[in-house]
Design an enzyme around this catalytic site. Structure first.
Site, PDB file in Angstrom:
ATOM      1  N   ARG A  53       0.190  74.734  -0.972  1.00  0.00           N
ATOM      2  CA  ARG A  53       1.095  73.992  -0.642  1.00  0.00           C
ATOM      3  C   ARG A  53       1.960  73.714  -1.833  1.00  0.00           C
ATOM      4  O   ARG A  53       3.289  73.706  -2.155  1.00  0.00           O
ATOM      5  CB  ARG A  53       0.738  72.633   0.172  1.00  0.00           C
ATOM      6  N   THR A  54       1.151  72.940  -2.769  1.00  0.00           N
ATOM      7  CA  THR A  54       1.743  72.341  -4.130  1.00  0.00           C
ATOM      8  C   THR A  54       2.756  73.585  -4.983  1.00  0.00           C
ATOM      9  O   THR A  54       3.958  73.100  -5.291  1.00  0.00           O
ATOM     10  CB  THR A  54       0.844  71.590  -4.869  1.00  0.00           C
ATOM     11  N   ARG A 104      -0.821  72.075 -12.880  1.00  0.00           N
ATOM     12  CA  ARG A 104      -1.936  71.458 -12.366  1.00  0.00           C
ATOM     13  C   ARG A 104      -3.147  71.997 -13.189  1.00  0.00           C
ATOM     14  O   ARG A 104      -3.073  73.023 -13.999  1.00  0.00           O
ATOM     15  CB  ARG A 104      -1.991  71.939 -11.058  1.00  0.00           C
ATOM     16  N   HIS A 132      -2.134  62.733  -8.325  1.00  0.00           N
ATOM     17  CA  HIS A 132      -1.067  63.764  -7.727  1.00  0.00           C
ATOM     18  C   HIS A 132      -0.192  63.097  -7.349  1.00  0.00           C
ATOM     19  O   HIS A 132       0.263  62.843  -5.894  1.00  0.00           O
ATOM     20  CB  HIS A 132      -2.120  64.408  -6.613  1.00  0.00           C
TER      21      HIS A 132
HETATM   22  C1  NCD Z   1      -4.944  68.418  -2.522  1.00  0.00           C
HETATM   23  C2  NCD Z   1      -5.200  68.391  -4.052  1.00  0.00           C
HETATM   24  O1  NCD Z   1      -4.950  69.679  -4.416  1.00  0.00           O
HETATM   25  O2  NCD Z   1      -5.745  67.612  -4.668  1.00  0.00           O
HETATM   26  N1  NCD Z   1      -4.180  69.482  -1.997  1.00  0.00           N
HETATM   27  C3  NCD Z   1      -2.983  69.583  -1.972  1.00  0.00           C
HETATM   28  O3  NCD Z   1      -2.287  69.520  -3.056  1.00  0.00           O
HETATM   29  N2  NCD Z   1      -2.130  69.440  -1.098  1.00  0.00           N
HETATM   30  C4  NCD Z   1      -6.187  68.051  -1.553  1.00  0.00           C
HETATM   31  C5  NCD Z   1      -7.381  68.901  -1.679  1.00  0.00           C
HETATM   32  O4  NCD Z   1      -7.271  69.874  -2.562  1.00  0.00           O
HETATM   33  O5  NCD Z   1      -8.125  68.672  -1.248  1.00  0.00           O
END
Ligand code: NCD
Length: 305
Positions: A53-54, A104, A132
Site C-alpha cells: 500500500r505505502t 522506508r 510512519h
Molecule cells: C504497516 C507498516 O508497514 O508499518 N503497513 C502499512 O504501511 N500499511 C503495518 C504493518 O506492516 O503491519
C-alpha cells in the site's frame, strides 16, 4: 526543507492543512479534474522493507498528479546499500537526481539520518518500529471522514503496540484533539512503550491497558487492529506465542457500537476474520483507499505546492 519524518513534527494547524488538501484532491480525482501539480517533478521511491500500500499509493499519487517515479522496491538487495553504502550517501546522490525522496527502512532513525544530508524533501514511509507519519495522517483522514470528528473518541488499539510504527505516529496526532481516550489491548510483551503513555498524560489524554478484548470493544468508537510485527522478533518462539492472542471475530461485532469503525493499516495476517469484511463497520479497505488522497496531499505539501 519540508521533510516529513515524524508525526510529532505536525502541529494541529499543519495536520488540518494536509487533511483539507487531501479532501480537495479526492473530490478533484473523482470529478476527473485533478491538477497536474507534479508535472516536471521526479520522485524517488526507495524501499528497504517490503510494502504494498505505502509504496504503490505513493507512486500512484505521483503519477496521478502528473509527476514521474523512479523506484527501488527492494533497495536492500538491489541498490548499492547491498554493497555497504550508507543511507546518507544514498540520500545525497538521490538528492542530485530527483525532487523528492520517499524512503522506508528497517532501522529506527535511519530515514531521519538520510534527511540530515538530503538537499531535497525526504518523506518517511516507515523507519523500523519508530514512525510512519503518512499512515497516521491517512488514519486521521479516515476517522474524520467516517466519524465527522477527531475529538472525544474512544480508541481501542489491539495487538502489537510495541512495534506498531503506525500507532506510534497515530497516538501523538490524536492527542492534538481534545478528549480522546485510548484503550490498549495487548500481551504484556507487546505493550505500548512508556514514552507514549507519558505523552498521553502530558497532553491531558487518558488511557487504560488490559488483555480483555470483549470489554474494551464495548465502548469503542475506533477499533484499531495491528499485525504482530514478525520481522522485529529475534526469537520466532516468542513470535509464535503471541501472534494469535487477539483475533477480531464475528462474535465480537455484537458487543460493538453500530457507529464504531474497525481499522487496520494492513496487511492483516489472521488478526481480523475475513467474515467481518462484510460488516459496514469494517473500514480498513476504505482506509487503504484514503492513502492515495492523503499521500497526494503530502507530496504537494512537502514540495511547497
Ligand atoms: C504497516 C507498516 O508497514 O508499518 N503497513 C502499512 O504501511 N500499511 C503495518 C504493518 O506492516 O503491519
Amino acid at each position: 526543507m519540508n521533510h516529513i519524518l515524524s508525526a510529532r513534527d505536525f502541529s494541529k494547524e499543519s495536520v488540518e492543512k494536509v487533511l483539507t488538501r487531501a479532501k480537495e484532491l479526492e473530490s478533484a480525482y473523482h470529478a476527473g479534474t485533478l491538477p497536474k501539480l507534479l508535472e516536471n517533478k521526479i520522485v524517488a521511491s526507495i524501499f528497504f522493507e517490503p510494502s504494498t500500500r505505502t509504496r504503490l499509493s505513493f507512486e500512484t499519487a505521483v503519477l496521478r498528479l502528473g509527476g514521474q517515479v523512479i523506484s527501488a522496491e527492494n533497495a536492500g538487495g538491489s541498490s548499492s546499500a547491498y554493497k555497504g553504502e550508507t543511507i546518507e550517501d544514498t540520500a545525497r546522490i538521490l538528492s542530485s537526481y530527483v525532487d523528492l525522496i520517499v524512503m522506508r527502512h528497517p532501522e529506527a532513525g535511519s530515514v531521519q539520518r538520510a534527511a540530515t544530508v538530503a538537499t531535497k524533501p525526504v518523506l518517511n514511509a516507515g523507519d523500523g518500529a519508530n514512525q510512519h507519519p503518512s499512515q497516521a495522517l491517512l488514519d486521521l483522514y479516515t476517522i474524520q471522514k467516517e466519524h465527522g470528528t477527531l475529538e472525544g473518541l474512544s480508541i481501542v488499539c489491539i495487538g502489537d503496540l510495541l512495534y506498531s510504527r503506525t500507532l506510534h505516529s497515530l497516538v501523538p496526532l490524536l492527542l492534538e484533539y481534545p478528549n480522546n481516550s485510548f484503550h490498549f489491548v495487548s500481551p504484556a510483551e507487546l505493550a505500548i512503550p512508556q514514552e507514549y503513555k507519558d505523552m498521553i498524560i502530558k497532553m491531558g489524554g487518558t488511557f487504560t491497558e488490559s488483555m480483555d478484548l470483549p470489554s474494551a470493544l464495548t465502548g469503542a468508537d475506533v477499533v484499531y487492529m495491528t499485525r504482530v510485527q514478525k520481522e522485529r522478533f529475534s526469537n520466532m518462539d516468542d513470535y509464535e506465542r503471541v501472534k494469535d492472542l487477539f483475533i477480531l471475530k464475528s462474535e465480537h461485532l455484537t458487543t460493538m457500537k453500530d457507529s464504531a469503525i474497525i481499522m487496520h493499516p494492513l496487511p492483516r495476517v489472521g488478526e481480523i476474520d475475513p467474515a467481518i469484511d462484510l460488516d459496514a463497520r469494517a473500514a480498513y479497505f476504505r482506509q487503504a483507499e484514503n492513502g492515495l488522497y492523503v499521500r497526494m496531499a503530502l507530496l504537494v505539501h512537502a514540495l511547497g505546492l
